[in-house]
Design a protein around this motif. Sequence first.
Motif, short mmCIF file in Angstrom:
data_model
loop_
_atom_site.label_atom_id
_atom_site.label_comp_id
_atom_site.label_asym_id
_atom_site.label_seq_id
_atom_site.Cartn_x
_atom_site.Cartn_y
_atom_site.Cartn_z
N ASP A 89 4.58 1.54 -7.15
CA ASP A 89 3.57 0.94 -6.28
C ASP A 89 2.20 1.32 -6.85
N PHE B 259 -0.89 -3.46 -4.57
CA PHE B 259 -1.53 -3.73 -3.27
C PHE B 259 -3.04 -3.57 -3.40
N ILE B 260 -3.74 -4.37 -2.61
CA ILE B 260 -5.19 -4.18 -2.47
C ILE B 260 -5.39 -3.07 -1.45
N TYR B 261 -6.24 -2.11 -1.76
CA TYR B 261 -6.49 -1.02 -0.80
C TYR B 261 -6.94 -1.61 0.54
N SER B 262 -6.30 -1.16 1.59
CA SER B 262 -6.62 -1.65 2.92
C SER B 262 -7.12 -0.47 3.76
N THR C 142 11.70 6.36 -0.23
CA THR C 142 10.94 6.34 -1.48
C THR C 142 10.83 7.77 -1.99
N PRO D 154 6.25 5.59 -6.98
CA PRO D 154 4.90 5.03 -6.79
C PRO D 154 3.82 5.92 -7.43
N GLN E 22 0.51 4.83 -7.80
CA GLN E 22 -0.70 4.46 -7.02
C GLN E 22 -1.93 4.23 -7.89
N ARG F 76 -2.69 12.83 -4.09
CA ARG F 76 -1.31 12.57 -4.50
C ARG F 76 -0.65 13.82 -5.08
N ARG G 36 -7.73 1.97 6.59
CA ARG G 36 -6.99 2.20 7.83
C ARG G 36 -7.71 3.21 8.70
N TYR H 98 -5.18 7.47 2.03
CA TYR H 98 -5.28 6.05 2.42
C TYR H 98 -4.26 5.66 3.48
N VAL I 52 0.90 6.46 7.64
CA VAL I 52 2.28 6.85 8.00
C VAL I 52 2.38 8.23 8.67
N GLN J 276 10.29 8.72 3.93
CA GLN J 276 8.98 8.43 3.31
C GLN J 276 8.85 9.18 2.00
N VAL K 124 0.86 -0.29 7.94
CA VAL K 124 0.44 0.24 6.64
C VAL K 124 -0.79 -0.49 6.08
N ARG K 125 -0.80 -1.81 6.22
CA ARG K 125 -1.95 -2.57 5.73
C ARG K 125 -2.46 -3.50 6.83
N ILE L 126 -2.13 0.86 -6.05
CA ILE L 126 -3.19 0.39 -5.16
C ILE L 126 -4.44 0.11 -6.00
N1 SAM Z 1 6.15 7.11 1.06
C1 SAM Z 1 6.04 6.23 0.01
C2 SAM Z 1 5.22 6.86 -1.12
O1 SAM Z 1 4.59 7.84 -0.97
O2 SAM Z 1 5.16 6.27 -2.17
C3 SAM Z 1 5.49 4.88 0.33
C4 SAM Z 1 5.28 4.48 1.74
S1 SAM Z 1 4.05 3.27 1.97
C5 SAM Z 1 4.57 2.63 3.45
C6 SAM Z 1 4.44 2.04 0.77
C7 SAM Z 1 3.29 1.71 -0.15
O3 SAM Z 1 2.26 1.10 0.58
C8 SAM Z 1 2.62 2.89 -0.82
O4 SAM Z 1 3.32 3.33 -1.94
C9 SAM Z 1 1.26 2.38 -1.14
O5 SAM Z 1 1.22 1.83 -2.43
C10 SAM Z 1 1.05 1.28 -0.11
N2 SAM Z 1 0.01 1.63 0.86
C11 SAM Z 1 0.04 2.60 1.79
N3 SAM Z 1 -1.13 2.63 2.46
C12 SAM Z 1 -1.91 1.65 1.93
C13 SAM Z 1 -3.22 1.19 2.19
N4 SAM Z 1 -3.99 1.74 3.11
N5 SAM Z 1 -3.69 0.15 1.46
C14 SAM Z 1 -2.93 -0.43 0.51
N6 SAM Z 1 -1.70 -0.02 0.22
C15 SAM Z 1 -1.18 1.00 0.91
#
Ligand code: SAM
Length: 444
Positions: A308, A339-342, A241, A268, A270, A282, A344, A168, A171, A206, A56-57, A310
């Motif tokens: 959550d 979270f800091i945007y990562s 989630t 979340p 975001q 979203r 991918r 972003y 998954v 998810q 994920v990150r 970002i």
């Molecule tokens: N399916 C869930 C949803 O939609 O909220 C969350 C699954 S994800 C594995 C868990 C969290 O990781 C997300 O809610 C998001 O905030 C964070 N996340 C996912 N991709 C990211 C990225 N590229 N950079 C930073 N945070 C990320």
Amino acid sequence: MNGQVLGPKRYYILTYGCQMNVYDSEVLSGYLESMGYIPANSEEDADVLIINTCAVRQKAEEKVLSKLGKLRSFKKRNPEMLLVLWGCMMQQKGFAEKISNKYKFIDLIGGPHSLQRFPQLLEKAQTSSKTLIDTSIEGEKEHPHIKRGHSFKAWIPISHGCNNFCTYCVVPYVRGPEISRSPAKIIQEVKELSKKGYKEITLLGQNVNSYGKDLKEDVDFADLLQHLDGIEGLFRIRYMTSHPRDFNDRIIDIIANGEKICEHFHLPVQSGSNKILKLMNRGYTRDYYLELIDKIRSRVANCSITSDIIVGFPGEKEKDFKDTLDLMQKVQFDAAYIFIYSPRKGTKALEMAGQVSPEIKKERIKELNKIQSIISLNKNRDLLGTKQEILVEEKSKTNPNMLTGRTRTNKIVHVSSNGNLLGKLVDVEITEAKSWTLTGKCLS
Ligand code: SAM
Ligand code: SF4
């Protein structure tokens, strides 16, 4: 040690990432034990060492990559040791091949879809001269074996994969499209766990609230929750989630009127900026989200709401960041994972203009964490003197005389150890509040 001991062979699994990975590791343990393996006490002692990875990150990937040197030294000391890299990181395009070319001492690489083939793959890997790779996206999702990590709380997947393609997120690429499990199988599993005395069951997916959309049967997440709530037994139901876009009124009502479903909503958001939410794909606006929160709070008394967030998504300007700050102040989350945007590989956001500098991302996460810790502290202080039911889960990591449990609203509570309360539901009175934890005294 190191594989030279006689007797059953030993395995060790190191798990990174989300609860779905924790569940997958329980399945891997189940397969290994069905093959006669027993758990090892440490990584070094294992005959089979599995690293179950997350994609994920970037940080989660770096942790695994930095571990590979250590794995090389294990293999040098014990050439018989089988080294396995598993999970979402391996499922990314070209990744497994790259790893196997560079780290030839890895015996087996598999992705989340290969779980059911694991026993055969492991056997083949023992005699293969090069890294065996199975990252095919085909694969049966039902498993005859599972070794649950706890005797009182359990994870049950209700769906696999995701169709949402938030711009972003990796998954949908690594876990594939959403596939719901049959309601009959889920109900059966919950009944069995309840009979065994399990006290908490967490439904995993998810996007749990889009459950059932792909099934022939006319069943949705609200129906499933209602059904599970009616199963006999003294247990709690959690789920993760849920996606704000698919959280409808029926789900709220069933939770409000249910007995077992916990009053904890992890939704979340975001971002608090409409511009960024759109870029993230979203499917909702900040006003929709704020209305949803109001609706939940008006119908479900004493609930908690977590999220959550970002920071530093491409195109996030100061004004967008302020919108997120403002949304946090308006909602007053009980807790938020920020979270800091990562960036991918393979995701749309990677190609977007306006990537934010690491310095600004760091400043923004610091500011949000500071604000959230004040909000969380105030929320927790409101609980002082109240009675809460907790499920006692483990010994406190910092004080051996204390036990740690969680309220129905998912708040961590430390209580002084009083007999054998592990795995029990007990009532406590909250006596102390910090930002991330509470302290309580047992009432029963
Ligand atoms: N399916 C869930 C949803 O939609 O909220 C969350 C699954 S994800 C594995 C868990 C969290 O990781 C997300 O809610 C998001 O905030 C964070 N996340 C996912 N991709 C990211 C990225 N590229 N950079 C930073 N945070 C990320
Ligand atoms: Fe990723 Fe979005 Fe699916 Fe959650 S809903 S797993 S954030 S694509």
